[in-house]
Design an enzyme around this catalytic site. Structure first.
Site, PDB file in Angstrom:
ATOM      1  N   CYS A  87       0.882  -1.168   0.000  1.00 38.13           N
ATOM      2  CA  CYS A  87       0.000   0.000   0.000  1.00 38.13           C
ATOM      3  C   CYS A  87       0.918   1.216   0.000  1.00 38.13           C
ATOM      4  O   CYS A  87       2.064   1.111  -0.430  1.00 38.13           O
ATOM      5  CB  CYS A  87      -0.937  -0.016   1.212  1.00 38.13           C
ATOM      6  SG  CYS A  87      -0.088   0.043   2.804  1.00 38.13           S
ATOM      7  N   GLN A  88       0.462   2.338   0.471  1.00 39.07           N
ATOM      8  CA  GLN A  88       1.310   3.535   0.427  1.00 39.07           C
ATOM      9  C   GLN A  88       2.439   3.453   1.448  1.00 39.07           C
ATOM     10  O   GLN A  88       3.571   3.760   1.136  1.00 39.07           O
ATOM     11  CB  GLN A  88       0.462   4.799   0.649  1.00 39.07           C
ATOM     12  CG  GLN A  88       1.164   6.092   0.300  1.00 39.07           C
ATOM     13  CD  GLN A  88       1.534   6.206  -1.182  1.00 39.07           C
ATOM     14  OE1 GLN A  88       0.911   5.601  -2.044  1.00 39.07           O
ATOM     15  NE2 GLN A  88       2.572   6.953  -1.469  1.00 39.07           N
TER      16      GLN A  88
END
Length: 126
Positions: A87-88
């Site tokens: 994810c980020q």
């Protein structure tokens, strides 16, 4: 009296956080970028960020299954192949791994530091 309730609440929240942290470390392997690169081509590479984030740039070859949709899209993932998540920054990957583990997935990996630390090839929709 109110101070004790506040302290007890803080202790409970901290305990839950520690439990989740150690459980996540037990059910998945967090990989450095180099380790991640060595294995993700032979695995299911899943970006759990939202579609707008994915369209802004993602690891070449990744499929976008946002964490918000993961529960309803489990049939898209095979249990017999490793699942590489990112994810980020790592928080959503951890939650995704915990959800997948509950559903019987055992070969789970996460990119350390998430997409923001990735220096390899990326693809974006312009």
């Amino acid at each position: 009296m109110e101070l004790w309730i506040l302290i007890a609440t803080i202790v409970v929240i901290a305990a839950i956080g520690l439990y989740r942290f150690f459980k996540a470390r037990k059910i998945m392997n967090t990989l450095s970028e180099e380790e991640f690169r060595q294995g993700y081509r032979k695995a299911q590479l899943i970006d759990v960020r939202e579609p707008k984030e994915f369209d802004g740039g993602h690891i070449l070859g990744a499929r976008n299954i946002p964490l918000s949709q993961l529960r309803t899209r489990l049939q898209e993932l095979r249990k017999d192949k490793p699942v590489y998540l990112y994810c980020q920054s790592g928080a959503r990957s951890t939650r995704a791994a915990m959800m997948l583990h509950k559903k019987g997935y055992t070969d789970l990996y996460m990119l350390e530091g998430g997409f923001k630390k990735w220096s390899g090839k990326i693809k974006s929709k312009k």
